[in-house]
Design an enzyme around this catalytic site. Structure first.
Site, PDB file in Angstrom:
ATOM      1  N   ASN A  63       0.521  -7.803 -12.939  1.00  0.00           N
ATOM      2  CA  ASN A  63       1.447  -7.108 -12.039  1.00  0.00           C
ATOM      3  C   ASN A  63       1.981  -8.174 -11.076  1.00  0.00           C
ATOM      4  OD1 ASN A  63       2.718  -5.525 -10.167  1.00  0.00           O
ATOM      5  ND2 ASN A  63       0.965  -4.193  -9.765  1.00  0.00           N
ATOM      6  N   ARG A  80       3.139  -4.671 -15.776  1.00  0.00           N
ATOM      7  CA  ARG A  80       3.682  -3.546 -15.024  1.00  0.00           C
ATOM      8  C   ARG A  80       5.135  -3.891 -14.677  1.00  0.00           C
ATOM      9  NH1 ARG A  80       3.065  -1.789  -8.826  1.00  0.00           N
ATOM     10  NH2 ARG A  80       3.994   0.249  -9.081  1.00  0.00           N
ATOM     11  N   HIS A 105       5.311   5.522  -9.857  1.00  0.00           N
ATOM     12  CA  HIS A 105       3.872   5.784  -9.984  1.00  0.00           C
ATOM     13  C   HIS A 105       3.542   6.499 -11.301  1.00  0.00           C
ATOM     14  CE1 HIS A 105       3.390   5.943  -5.303  1.00  0.00           C
ATOM     15  NE2 HIS A 105       3.059   4.737  -5.746  1.00  0.00           N
ATOM     16  N   HIS A 140      -0.592  11.513  -5.717  1.00  0.00           N
ATOM     17  CA  HIS A 140      -1.006  10.110  -5.567  1.00  0.00           C
ATOM     18  C   HIS A 140      -0.761   9.711  -4.119  1.00  0.00           C
ATOM     19  CE1 HIS A 140      -1.150   5.766  -7.029  1.00  0.00           C
ATOM     20  NE2 HIS A 140      -0.595   5.648  -5.823  1.00  0.00           N
ATOM     21  N   GLY A 155       1.893   3.779  -0.846  1.00  0.00           N
ATOM     22  CA  GLY A 155       3.028   4.575  -1.323  1.00  0.00           C
ATOM     23  C   GLY A 155       2.453   5.921  -1.747  1.00  0.00           C
ATOM     24  N   ARG A 198       7.117   4.361   4.819  1.00  0.00           N
ATOM     25  CA  ARG A 198       8.387   4.962   4.378  1.00  0.00           C
ATOM     26  C   ARG A 198       8.504   6.383   4.900  1.00  0.00           C
ATOM     27  NH1 ARG A 198       7.014   3.556  -1.494  1.00  0.00           N
ATOM     28  NH2 ARG A 198       7.394   1.309  -1.585  1.00  0.00           N
ATOM     29  N   MET A 244      -4.314   4.632   6.938  1.00  0.00           N
ATOM     30  CA  MET A 244      -4.806   5.994   7.153  1.00  0.00           C
ATOM     31  C   MET A 244      -6.207   6.017   7.771  1.00  0.00           C
ATOM     32  SD  MET A 244      -4.057   9.098   7.123  1.00  0.00           S
ATOM     33  CE  MET A 244      -2.841   9.753   6.006  1.00  0.00           C
ATOM     34  N   ARG A 245      -7.027   4.998   7.457  1.00  0.00           N
ATOM     35  CA  ARG A 245      -8.372   4.980   8.061  1.00  0.00           C
ATOM     36  C   ARG A 245      -8.280   4.908   9.581  1.00  0.00           C
ATOM     37  NH1 ARG A 245     -10.297   0.864   3.573  1.00  0.00           N
ATOM     38  NH2 ARG A 245      -8.163   0.319   4.007  1.00  0.00           N
ATOM     39  N   ASN A 261     -10.349   9.298  -1.220  1.00  0.00           N
ATOM     40  CA  ASN A 261     -11.397   9.025  -0.222  1.00  0.00           C
ATOM     41  C   ASN A 261     -11.425   9.935   0.980  1.00  0.00           C
ATOM     42  OD1 ASN A 261     -12.646   6.644  -1.413  1.00  0.00           O
ATOM     43  ND2 ASN A 261     -10.630   5.717  -1.120  1.00  0.00           N
ATOM     44  N   GLU A 281      -4.528   2.243 -12.699  1.00  0.00           N
ATOM     45  CA  GLU A 281      -3.243   1.920 -13.336  1.00  0.00           C
ATOM     46  C   GLU A 281      -3.384   0.749 -14.300  1.00  0.00           C
ATOM     47  OE1 GLU A 281       0.201   2.585 -10.308  1.00  0.00           O
ATOM     48  OE2 GLU A 281      -1.629   2.441  -9.152  1.00  0.00           O
TER      49      GLU A 281
HETATM   50  P1  AMP Z   1      -3.912   2.369  -2.149  1.00  0.00           P
HETATM   51  O1  AMP Z   1      -2.441   2.042  -2.004  1.00  0.00           O
HETATM   52  O2  AMP Z   1      -4.189   3.342  -3.254  1.00  0.00           O
HETATM   53  O3  AMP Z   1      -4.784   1.141  -2.206  1.00  0.00           O
HETATM   54  O4  AMP Z   1      -4.330   3.123  -0.786  1.00  0.00           O
HETATM   55  C1  AMP Z   1      -4.227   2.489   0.454  1.00  0.00           C
HETATM   56  C2  AMP Z   1      -4.429   3.530   1.552  1.00  0.00           C
HETATM   57  O5  AMP Z   1      -5.693   4.191   1.353  1.00  0.00           O
HETATM   58  C3  AMP Z   1      -4.460   2.959   2.966  1.00  0.00           C
HETATM   59  O6  AMP Z   1      -3.659   3.752   3.821  1.00  0.00           O
HETATM   60  C4  AMP Z   1      -5.930   3.097   3.349  1.00  0.00           C
HETATM   61  O7  AMP Z   1      -6.077   3.273   4.742  1.00  0.00           O
HETATM   62  C5  AMP Z   1      -6.302   4.365   2.614  1.00  0.00           C
HETATM   63  N1  AMP Z   1      -7.735   4.587   2.507  1.00  0.00           N
HETATM   64  C6  AMP Z   1      -8.665   3.883   1.828  1.00  0.00           C
HETATM   65  N2  AMP Z   1      -9.892   4.410   2.034  1.00  0.00           N
HETATM   66  C7  AMP Z   1      -9.733   5.479   2.862  1.00  0.00           C
HETATM   67  C8  AMP Z   1     -10.598   6.445   3.459  1.00  0.00           C
HETATM   68  N3  AMP Z   1     -11.916   6.414   3.254  1.00  0.00           N
HETATM   69  N4  AMP Z   1     -10.047   7.404   4.262  1.00  0.00           N
HETATM   70  C9  AMP Z   1      -8.727   7.426   4.482  1.00  0.00           C
HETATM   71  N5  AMP Z   1      -7.858   6.553   3.947  1.00  0.00           N
HETATM   72  C10 AMP Z   1      -8.348   5.597   3.149  1.00  0.00           C
END
Ligand code: AMP
Length: 403
Positions: A7, A95, A184, A212, A216, A245, A287-288, A338, A388
């Protein structure tokens, strides 16, 4: 059979090597900040017992070719490698973000495919050019191995006209290819298959909504295994609220920003793609961090999460109506896999629609596929980890064997 999945981004190469006879990952890694002084290559070899051996290199990687050559050296290294030499790689799966209307499935790459991917550059100016570089470089590094393109858009090519056309003059579609494409696709297709396997039912019998939620975010309405609608549009900007976004907005907002704030098109583009979403609403796209701030009583973070989850909920309703009958909802990617609170908010007050979560199951932190609906829920709600890269390897293998 060994398949290498690549990728390529504008300054990065992400890779995974799979043993497809045993369906396991042998090695993976990421070369970042290519062409900068601060280049980093993180490589991981996975041993038979599932433990991994890691190596991090911090030295300038001048370009993608040098990066891929170094990756091959690591993949064939006696200590960190997983194969003896590069001829051990049966095929390379790439990809590719935008296949336009040309590509409905995984495709063996030849000159005509490269030409078509180039023609789609205006539709994905940030993604298709580095994908093309990745293919060109891989072609010279692995001259013996066939290369396949797995398109993010391909899964959504089954969406009917009524869902992919925008209500603007028809010429814009016919001549200028302005339509909804969706992205996606690899992830939506993968988790849908896994969900059907989990339910022990053929995919062709099931209607699903896959959600998803990563940096993104997008959703797909899947009828009997085929995507019939999705939230992203001509570009990945449409639909859900994402990390940076905006997702859906009134299309007249850019005119207002231009007229009243004198913003240029470039500035508006940056605003909507890079400074909006969670980041725009509460200052962070992670998001964490949003969740941590909510736990300390931060109202702005709480509001951002409300906007984020309300949009998902609204689309669950819309896609439910589009599908007519719904068998399961699937949450996936970093946030979807998560975060129980977000799943809870997205599914709240939908008992009448047959969607009800079980708190204990939803809060169970166990990894892997899990069912989080209550036993009363007519509709299953599943958490399915996406993969993916493995899907790209599966697709590549399928094509290789069919030729
Ligand atoms: P990805 O693009 O699939 O790698 O997801 C990235 C996003 O997942 C980021 O916003 C991270 O903060 C969020 N993320 C990963 N672990 C957690 C969790 N335990 N709780 C909330 N958001 C999470």
């Amino acid at each position: 059979m060994k398949i290498l999945v690549i990728n390529t981004g504008s300054s990065s190469i992400k890779y995974e090597l799979f043993d497809m006879d045993h369906h396991v990952k042998l090695a993976a890694g990421l070369a970042e900040k290519i062409s900068e002084d601060a280049s980093v290559l993180k490589h991981e070899k996975v041993n038979k017992n599932g433990e991994s051996v890691k190596k991090i290199e911090k030295q300038k990687i001048p370009d993608h070719r040098a990066g891929l050559n170094r990756i091959v050296e690591l993949l064939t290294d006696p200590e960190f490698g997983a194969i003896q030499n590069k001829s051990g790689i049966s095929a390379v799966g790439h990809r590719v973000v935008h296949g336009g209307e040309h590509f409905h499935s995984t495709t063996l790459i030849d000159e005509s495919v490269m030409k078509a991917v180039r023609e789609n550059v205006p539709l994905a100016p940030l993604h298709n050019p580095p994908n093309l570089i990745g293919i060109e470089v891989a072609h010279t590094v692995f001259p013996e191995s066939p290369q396949y393109a797995v398109f993010d858009t391909a899964f959504h090519m089954s969406i009917p006209k009524r869902a992919y056309l925008y209500a603007i003059p028809m010429d814009m579609y016919v001549k200028d290819r302005v339509r909804r494409y969706g992205f996606h696709g690899t992830s939506h297709a993968y988790v849908a298959e896994k969900a059907a396997e989990h339910m022990n039912r053929p995919l062709s019998d099931l209607n699903m909504i896959t959600i998803h939620l990563g940096n993104g975010a997008s959703m797909s309405a899947i009828q009997k295994g085929k995507s019939i609608d999705t939230t992203m549009g001509m570009t990945p900007l449409e639909g859900l609220v994402m990390g940076t976004r905006s997702g859906d907005i009134d299309p007249a907002i850019p005119f207002y920003l231009s007229d009243h704030l004198n913003m240029s098109l470039k500035e508006i583009n940056t605003l909507l793609n890079k400074k909006s979403g969670l980041k725009g609403l509460c200052g962070t796209n992670d998001m964490r961090e949003v969740i941590q701030r909510i736990q300390t009583g931060d109202e702005q973070a709480k509001l951002a999460l409300d906007v984020y989850t309300y949009r998902i909920k609204k689309y669950i309703g819309a896609f439910y109506a589009a599908l007519g009958k719904l068998d399961c909802l699937v949450f996936t990617a970093g946030i979807g896999e998560n975060n129980p609170l977000i799943r809870n908010l997205c599914c709240s007050d939908m008992n009448e629609l047959g969607i009800e979560l079980d708190n204990e199951r939803n809060n169970n932190p166990a990894k892997g596929i899990k069912e989080v609906n209550s036993s009363n829920s007519r509709i299953k709600v599943l958490v399915v980890p996406t993969n993916e890269e493995l899907k790209i390897a599966d697709e590549t293998k399928k094509c290789l064997l069919s030729q």
